[in-house]
Design a protein around this motif. Sequence first.
Motif, mmCIF file in Angstrom:
data_model
loop_
_atom_site.group_PDB
_atom_site.id
_atom_site.type_symbol
_atom_site.label_atom_id
_atom_site.label_comp_id
_atom_site.label_asym_id
_atom_site.label_seq_id
_atom_site.Cartn_x
_atom_site.Cartn_y
_atom_site.Cartn_z
ATOM 1 N N GLN A 177 -52.116 12.881 -40.903
ATOM 2 C CA GLN A 177 -51.346 13.726 -39.987
ATOM 3 C C GLN A 177 -52.257 14.812 -39.401
ATOM 4 O O GLN A 177 -52.313 15.927 -39.900
ATOM 5 C CB GLN A 177 -50.162 14.375 -40.731
ATOM 6 N N PRO A 178 -52.978 14.509 -38.328
ATOM 7 C CA PRO A 178 -53.936 15.483 -37.782
ATOM 8 C C PRO A 178 -53.291 16.773 -37.281
ATOM 9 O O PRO A 178 -53.966 17.806 -37.200
ATOM 10 C CB PRO A 178 -54.614 14.719 -36.638
ATOM 11 N N HIS A 228 -38.648 24.885 -43.963
ATOM 12 C CA HIS A 228 -39.811 25.748 -43.710
ATOM 13 C C HIS A 228 -41.002 24.965 -43.152
ATOM 14 O O HIS A 228 -42.161 25.289 -43.460
ATOM 15 C CB HIS A 228 -40.237 26.471 -44.993
ATOM 16 N N LEU A 229 -40.736 23.972 -42.329
ATOM 17 C CA LEU A 229 -41.829 23.162 -41.777
ATOM 18 C C LEU A 229 -41.824 23.172 -40.250
ATOM 19 O O LEU A 229 -42.278 22.221 -39.611
ATOM 20 C CB LEU A 229 -41.752 21.730 -42.317
ATOM 21 N N SER A 230 -41.335 24.259 -39.656
ATOM 22 C CA SER A 230 -41.225 24.332 -38.196
ATOM 23 C C SER A 230 -42.584 24.243 -37.504
ATOM 24 O O SER A 230 -42.683 23.715 -36.394
ATOM 25 C CB SER A 230 -40.513 25.619 -37.781
ATOM 26 N N SER A 242 -44.876 16.882 -30.792
ATOM 27 C CA SER A 242 -44.150 15.671 -30.379
ATOM 28 C C SER A 242 -44.398 14.516 -31.339
ATOM 29 O O SER A 242 -43.516 13.688 -31.573
ATOM 30 C CB SER A 242 -44.569 15.274 -28.958
ATOM 31 N N SER A 243 -45.586 14.478 -31.942
ATOM 32 C CA SER A 243 -45.896 13.395 -32.880
ATOM 33 C C SER A 243 -45.118 13.516 -34.188
ATOM 34 O O SER A 243 -45.128 12.591 -34.999
ATOM 35 C CB SER A 243 -47.399 13.387 -33.179
ATOM 36 N N SER A 244 -44.428 14.646 -34.397
ATOM 37 C CA SER A 244 -43.702 14.869 -35.648
ATOM 38 C C SER A 244 -42.200 14.643 -35.505
ATOM 39 O O SER A 244 -41.459 14.827 -36.482
ATOM 40 C CB SER A 244 -43.933 16.311 -36.132
ATOM 41 N N GLN A 245 -41.744 14.260 -34.329
ATOM 42 C CA GLN A 245 -40.297 14.218 -34.089
ATOM 43 C C GLN A 245 -39.557 13.223 -34.985
ATOM 44 O O GLN A 245 -38.391 13.414 -35.310
ATOM 45 C CB GLN A 245 -40.023 13.897 -32.618
ATOM 46 N N ARG A 246 -40.249 12.181 -35.423
ATOM 47 C CA ARG A 246 -39.572 11.190 -36.258
ATOM 48 C C ARG A 246 -39.253 11.734 -37.654
ATOM 49 O O ARG A 246 -38.473 11.126 -38.390
ATOM 50 C CB ARG A 246 -40.409 9.917 -36.362
ATOM 51 N N PHE A 247 -39.851 12.856 -38.005
ATOM 52 C CA PHE A 247 -39.597 13.464 -39.320
ATOM 53 C C PHE A 247 -38.541 14.570 -39.256
ATOM 54 O O PHE A 247 -38.229 15.184 -40.266
ATOM 55 C CB PHE A 247 -40.880 14.105 -39.878
ATOM 56 N N LYS A 303 -37.287 6.670 -43.949
ATOM 57 C CA LYS A 303 -38.473 6.036 -44.524
ATOM 58 C C LYS A 303 -39.733 6.788 -44.101
ATOM 59 O O LYS A 303 -40.650 6.984 -44.911
ATOM 60 C CB LYS A 303 -38.562 4.578 -44.075
ATOM 61 N N ASP A 304 -39.780 7.221 -42.831
ATOM 62 C CA ASP A 304 -40.943 7.982 -42.355
ATOM 63 C C ASP A 304 -41.100 9.275 -43.143
ATOM 64 O O ASP A 304 -42.221 9.655 -43.521
ATOM 65 C CB ASP A 304 -40.785 8.314 -40.868
ATOM 66 N N THR A 305 -39.982 9.946 -43.393
ATOM 67 C CA THR A 305 -40.043 11.199 -44.146
ATOM 68 C C THR A 305 -40.530 10.951 -45.566
ATOM 69 O O THR A 305 -41.338 11.718 -46.104
ATOM 70 C CB THR A 305 -38.660 11.875 -44.176
#
Length: 626
Positions: free
Chosen positions: A136-137, A174-176, A182-187, A199-201
């Motif tokens: 996760q860069p 607490h992960l805002s 945009s690459s994090s939207q699936r989580f 599953k992604d989370t």
Amino acid sequence: MKLFLQGDLDGLQPGIEELEKEYAFCISKQGLLIKIEQWKKERIEVSLTHQGGFIGFKEKIHFFRALGLLLEHAREKSTFHLCEHPQFILNGAMLDCSRNAVLKPDQIHRLMRKMAIMGLNLVMLYMEDTYELAAQPYFGYKRGRYTQEELLHIDEYADQFGIEVIPAIQTLAHLSNFLRWSSSQRFKDTDDILLAGSKDTSELINQMLLSATQPFRSKRVHIGMDEAHFLGRGEFLNQHGFSSAYSIMSSHLNQVYQMAKSLELRPMMWSDMYFRMASSTGSYYDDQAVIPQAVLNDIPKDMQYVYWDYYHEDEDFYQEFLQKHQQFGSDPIFAGGLWTWNGNSVHYQKAFRTTHPALMACKKAGVKEVIATLWGDDGAETDPFTSLLGLQLYAEHGYSLEVTDDKLSKRFRFCSGAEMSSFLQLGELDLPPGSGDSQLEPANPAKYLLWQDPLTGLFDHHLDDVSLNHYYKDLHQSLQISGAQAGEWKSLFQVPAALCEVLSIKSELGCRIRKFYREKDRTSLHSLMKDEFPLLLEKINHLKWAHYSQWMERNKPFGWEILDIRYGGLRSRVETAIHRLTQYLEGTLTALPELEEKSLDYGEPGAISPYLRCNQYKDIISANPI
């Protein structure tokens, strides 16, 4: 002082060599013979006679506290005998590395040396996204995240003293900062909360657990899970419909727990969500809240639950809530606070008022693990090293049933090289006359007096009849004197002293501008323009660079840009105030609407105290959105 140590010294030599540099002793065969014995007894013994000395200890950290006691008392006496009984198994500090300030590893090492001589054996690194995730860069991107190598070296350094380093991460809320990309939207469930049941989370959390714990010897990990107030109300609701917060929390927790156990980890978590969900008002500290037995039956029994409470000053309250935590079926951990997050100044009065009753209650309840938190809310404006006296307070509670100011002062003088009275002055920025009344969250006038606008000050209405310039002028002088006597901690006093210089002009400036304008006192406005505004700009500049120097010594450079922008905004608004007042005085403007609008209460209407609490910069600077 020369010492010749003889006996059970396995694993102690590296730590001894580190402390030689700071505590004016050296190891020499020509030195005073000190016999060292490691035993199974739950006590520390230190003695000195004309023939030599003795140290008896159980844990490695106990040896270093005992060494400090020997050196301290040998300065004053040629013979003595001391005995202490450790009150806690684990006692130390949680360092906030997620509110823009990421402490440099060498600064963590520096803090550990002080903690070792105090006898504190825990460093918990609170890292929301400030550690590496290879897959996760954007996790911690441009946030000063620690590399795996840095964390490994921190752990190696801590082990020299018997200090355990435990990663504290977040696996729900607490992960805002990570979820913004945009690459994090699936989580993402909400802006701050991970999407449970995905599953992604699950894959992400597994990466977190692996990466956060791999550098450390400890198998313990803090998995967070606090303050997930809108759990299941975002994307989770869209995908699954409504589910109770209890059921979502239970399912998610058990999943994370199983992941942790599969990695042979020993997880702990904050307890607040269970109490909030059981409260009709959503309060963590609702003494009427009852967690349903079905919920208790469903939670992991060997998970440890951390009771955090930074607010209460009544020992009975802590005893009651420690009893409530015992219903979870595991030994609770207590986390108190050293009030480094009150704004731009440590608040020792509140820290002392809460720590004494909290730790007394812990000792009576048999709680064996305690944590002093050093949060850095809203940009980490307060240097964490200003809390050294608070750490000493935790240490003394850790080896005594009761703690006296006299013992605390003497131990702090030896361990830190500074005076207790001087460090207490660091907590006086938020204690002008009339502000010392006990309350759950103390006022923080120094912060809003600094940042509020000179023309549209939202807090001026509460300060119309308050004289503060002289208070901060006098405090500036006191801090300068204390700083000159603070040895290696001189720099800790420079920023608060510079802040007082600014406030000795700015704290009353908005009220005076408005008063003179409404009275059409152009002579007084001219005087402000000529004498005070130029000096204020000079002092703001001095404060900014003093703060910059302190930050760059202490932290990675990431995050400073936020404070840089705040100082730049402050200076710009002062310059704009000068420009608009000049236009008014020259007749280019016939009125200044921002000075004519009626001022209203900022907080509750009719509040008795002129001092309020507001610790969000965005809420201080303007009534308009930022």
